[in-house]
Enzyme design. Structure first.
Site, PDB file in Angstrom:
ATOM      1  N   ASN A 163       0.810  -1.030  -0.167  1.00 31.59           N
ATOM      2  CA  ASN A 163       0.025  -0.135   0.185  1.00 31.59           C
ATOM      3  C   ASN A 163       1.002   1.903   0.020  1.00 31.59           C
ATOM      4  O   ASN A 163       1.632   1.406   0.897  1.00 31.59           O
ATOM      5  CB  ASN A 163      -0.952   0.644   1.353  1.00 31.59           C
ATOM      6  CG  ASN A 163      -1.424   1.063   1.617  1.00 31.59           C
ATOM      7  OD1 ASN A 163      -2.301   1.829   0.850  1.00 31.59           O
ATOM      8  ND2 ASN A 163      -2.510   1.287   2.743  1.00 31.59           N
ATOM      9  N   TRP A 164       0.647   1.777  -0.861  1.00 35.75           N
ATOM     10  CA  TRP A 164       1.868   2.657  -1.621  1.00 35.75           C
ATOM     11  C   TRP A 164       1.133   4.236  -0.387  1.00 35.75           C
ATOM     12  O   TRP A 164       2.219   5.659  -0.705  1.00 35.75           O
ATOM     13  CB  TRP A 164       1.959   3.339  -2.510  1.00 35.75           C
ATOM     14  CG  TRP A 164       2.626   1.833  -3.624  1.00 35.75           C
ATOM     15  CD1 TRP A 164       3.774   0.781  -2.905  1.00 35.75           C
ATOM     16  CD2 TRP A 164       3.100   2.255  -4.602  1.00 35.75           C
ATOM     17  NE1 TRP A 164       4.053   0.274  -3.841  1.00 35.75           N
ATOM     18  CE2 TRP A 164       3.899   1.224  -5.009  1.00 35.75           C
ATOM     19  CE3 TRP A 164       3.914   3.052  -5.947  1.00 35.75           C
ATOM     20  CZ2 TRP A 164       4.753   0.137  -6.103  1.00 35.75           C
ATOM     21  CZ3 TRP A 164       4.305   2.816  -7.470  1.00 35.75           C
ATOM     22  CH2 TRP A 164       4.777   1.239  -6.974  1.00 35.75           C
ATOM     23  N   LYS A 165      -0.113   4.691  -0.209  1.00 35.22           N
ATOM     24  CA  LYS A 165      -0.936   5.326  -0.517  1.00 35.22           C
ATOM     25  C   LYS A 165      -0.720   6.363  -0.527  1.00 35.22           C
ATOM     26  O   LYS A 165      -0.204   6.493  -1.860  1.00 35.22           O
ATOM     27  CB  LYS A 165      -0.004   5.329   1.662  1.00 35.22           C
ATOM     28  CG  LYS A 165      -0.287   4.765   2.616  1.00 35.22           C
ATOM     29  CD  LYS A 165      -0.051   4.703   3.793  1.00 35.22           C
ATOM     30  CE  LYS A 165       0.239   3.425   4.287  1.00 35.22           C
ATOM     31  NZ  LYS A 165       0.206   3.491   5.672  1.00 35.22           N
ATOM     32  N   HIS A 182      -9.176   0.580   4.889  1.00 36.78           N
ATOM     33  CA  HIS A 182      -7.977   1.275   5.135  1.00 36.78           C
ATOM     34  C   HIS A 182      -8.498   1.993   6.754  1.00 36.78           C
ATOM     35  O   HIS A 182      -9.551   2.713   7.121  1.00 36.78           O
ATOM     36  CB  HIS A 182      -7.109   2.197   4.729  1.00 36.78           C
ATOM     37  CG  HIS A 182      -5.648   1.308   5.602  1.00 36.78           C
ATOM     38  ND1 HIS A 182      -5.731   2.902   6.295  1.00 36.78           N
ATOM     39  CD2 HIS A 182      -4.514   0.235   4.741  1.00 36.78           C
ATOM     40  CE1 HIS A 182      -4.021   2.478   6.611  1.00 36.78           C
ATOM     41  NE2 HIS A 182      -3.773   0.703   5.518  1.00 36.78           N
ATOM     42  N   GLU A 205      -6.524   4.585   7.561  1.00 34.95           N
ATOM     43  CA  GLU A 205      -6.384   5.968   7.451  1.00 34.95           C
ATOM     44  C   GLU A 205      -8.368   6.289   6.917  1.00 34.95           C
ATOM     45  O   GLU A 205      -8.373   7.670   6.921  1.00 34.95           O
ATOM     46  CB  GLU A 205      -5.741   5.848   7.101  1.00 34.95           C
ATOM     47  CG  GLU A 205      -4.290   5.810   7.000  1.00 34.95           C
ATOM     48  CD  GLU A 205      -2.989   5.195   7.010  1.00 34.95           C
ATOM     49  OE1 GLU A 205      -3.296   5.237   4.941  1.00 34.95           O
ATOM     50  OE2 GLU A 205      -1.965   4.960   7.205  1.00 34.95           O
ATOM     51  N   GLU A 221      -5.584  -5.196  10.325  1.00 33.27           N
ATOM     52  CA  GLU A 221      -4.375  -4.201  10.676  1.00 33.27           C
ATOM     53  C   GLU A 221      -4.752  -3.617  11.836  1.00 33.27           C
ATOM     54  O   GLU A 221      -5.767  -2.513  12.040  1.00 33.27           O
ATOM     55  CB  GLU A 221      -4.028  -3.518   9.204  1.00 33.27           C
ATOM     56  CG  GLU A 221      -3.970  -3.956   8.262  1.00 33.27           C
ATOM     57  CD  GLU A 221      -3.126  -3.021   7.326  1.00 33.27           C
ATOM     58  OE1 GLU A 221      -2.525  -2.890   6.886  1.00 33.27           O
ATOM     59  OE2 GLU A 221      -4.120  -2.215   6.855  1.00 33.27           O
ATOM     60  N   GLY A 257       2.719   2.002  10.667  1.00 36.46           N
ATOM     61  CA  GLY A 257       3.638   2.966  10.846  1.00 36.46           C
ATOM     62  C   GLY A 257       3.703   3.333  12.155  1.00 36.46           C
ATOM     63  O   GLY A 257       4.567   4.354  12.200  1.00 36.46           O
ATOM     64  N   SER A 278       3.000  -2.486  10.658  1.00 35.58           N
ATOM     65  CA  SER A 278       5.009  -2.212  10.254  1.00 35.58           C
ATOM     66  C   SER A 278       5.445  -3.598  10.003  1.00 35.58           C
ATOM     67  O   SER A 278       6.454  -4.141  10.431  1.00 35.58           O
ATOM     68  CB  SER A 278       5.354  -2.406  12.218  1.00 35.58           C
ATOM     69  OG  SER A 278       4.588  -0.333  11.918  1.00 35.58           O
ATOM     70  N   GLY A 293       2.531  -1.181   4.646  1.00 34.92           N
ATOM     71  CA  GLY A 293       2.701  -0.073   4.297  1.00 34.92           C
ATOM     72  C   GLY A 293       4.392   1.064   3.611  1.00 34.92           C
ATOM     73  O   GLY A 293       4.384   0.100   2.587  1.00 34.92           O
ATOM     74  N   GLY A 294       4.570   1.120   4.936  1.00 31.53           N
ATOM     75  CA  GLY A 294       6.522   1.401   5.170  1.00 31.53           C
ATOM     76  C   GLY A 294       7.130   1.379   3.637  1.00 31.53           C
ATOM     77  O   GLY A 294       7.844   1.825   2.482  1.00 31.53           O
TER      78      GLY A 294
HETATM   79  C1  PEP Z   1      -0.580  -0.388   5.661  1.00 26.56           C
HETATM   80  O1  PEP Z   1      -0.741   1.122   5.790  1.00 26.56           O
HETATM   81  O2  PEP Z   1      -1.295  -0.803   5.850  1.00 26.56           O
HETATM   82  C2  PEP Z   1       0.043   0.160   7.134  1.00 26.56           C
HETATM   83  C3  PEP Z   1       0.237  -1.814   6.990  1.00 26.56           C
HETATM   84  O3  PEP Z   1       1.606   0.689   6.806  1.00 26.56           O
HETATM   85  P1  PEP Z   1       2.811  -0.044   8.010  1.00 26.56           P
HETATM   86  O4  PEP Z   1       3.572  -1.124   7.132  1.00 26.56           O
HETATM   87  O5  PEP Z   1       3.294   1.231   7.133  1.00 26.56           O
HETATM   88  O6  PEP Z   1       2.602   0.055   9.452  1.00 26.56           O
END
Ligand code: PEP
Length: 260
Positions: free
Chosen positions: A11-13, A98, A100, A170, A176, A216, A237-238
């Site tokens: 997920n590049w956001k 998600h 967010e 999640e 994050g 994470s 994500g990151g």
């Molecule tokens: C996400 O945004 O779905 C996520 C899991 O982010 P991160 O891996 O950065 O915690």
């Protein structure tokens, strides 16, 4: 027990321009080097879907996903994107609900459920996100919150709907933040989600459903998390913004835990 093929999605956001995305895809393809041990999905921003598709070309080892879509099929919804628009750009998956989106854009389980039905009708595969906040976990409400999110987000699903869907657990406190659920904590919730789906749809369906963990995920924790019996992939994500770490996650996730 059916074998569930692992699914790792990035997920590049709101990161990467169309040009930067193209470079990242080329880098991923080079580092993956035709690896096909897992289903790999990248979810760039809408504005990068075309350039990613172009960079993927005939490569089939990476699928394209979107990060959101609108629940209506078309109409006066300024700034929104429909399922048909995504489908037309060769998108196969769409992340829905998600945390967010829930936190900053007011998405409720009911909206997520409408989006899921609209996505599936358009032949997109939803990745449905659920997960508790830190305060909900600390208040002992994790099971209640996650169960309700699964029941409400997937309400009215037929057997065919389940067969194209993925659930992503999640925990909001792990997204994050650098805090990861331990493999045991994650496994507990994944087993709870599978049991919830079994009650809704039966064991044959819940046995086949793929449940990703997100929060994470990094190259060094992916293997232990993904060796848990009910963890069938990761939503990253990151660490998905860097080709080296995303590919390391994909490869580590597919290794069996060594028994010492
Ligand atoms: C996400 O945004 O779905 C996520 C899991 O982010 P991160 O891996 O950065 O915690």
């Amino acid at each position: 027990m059916p074998v569930r093929r692992k699914i790792i999605a990035g997920n590049w956001k709101m990161n990467k321009t169309a040009t930067e995305s193209q470079i990242l895809v080329a880098d991923l393809l080079e580092k993956l080097n035709k690896f096909d041990g897992a289903e790999v999905v990248i979810c760039p921003p809408f504005t990068s879907l075309v350039s990613c598709q172009q960079a993927l070309g005939k490569h089939t080892e990476i699928d394209l996903g979107a990060q959101n879509m609108h629940q209506e099929t078309s109409g006066a919804y300024t700034g929104e994107i429909s399922a048909a628009m995504l489908k037309d750009l060769f998108v196969r998956f769409v992340i829905l609900g998600h945390s967010e989106r829930r936190q900053y854009f007011g998405e409720t389980d009911e909206i997520v459920n409408q989006k899921a039905h609209t996505a599936i009708k358009a032949r997109l595969r939803p990745i449905l996100c659920v997960g508790e906040t830190l305060s909900e976990r600390e208040a002992g409400k994790m099971a209640q919150v996650v169960t309700k999110q699964v029941q409400a987000s997937c309400a009215g699903f037929t057997e065919d709907d389940w067969s194209v869907s993925v659930i992503a657990y999640e925990p909001v406190w792990a997204i994050g933040t650098g805090k990861t659920a331990t493999p045991e904590q994650a496994q507990e919730v994944h087993a709870l989600i599978r049991a919830t789906v079994e009650k809704m749809a039966g064991k044959a369906i819940s046995d086949k459903l793929r449940i990703q963990y997100g929060g994470s995920v990094k190259p060094d924790n992916a293997r232990l998390l993904l060796n848990q019996p009910d963890i069938d992939g990761a939503l990253v994500g990151g660490a998905s913004l860097d080709a080296e770490s995303f590919v390391a996650i994909i490869k580590n996730a597919c290794q069996k835990e060594e028994i010492s």
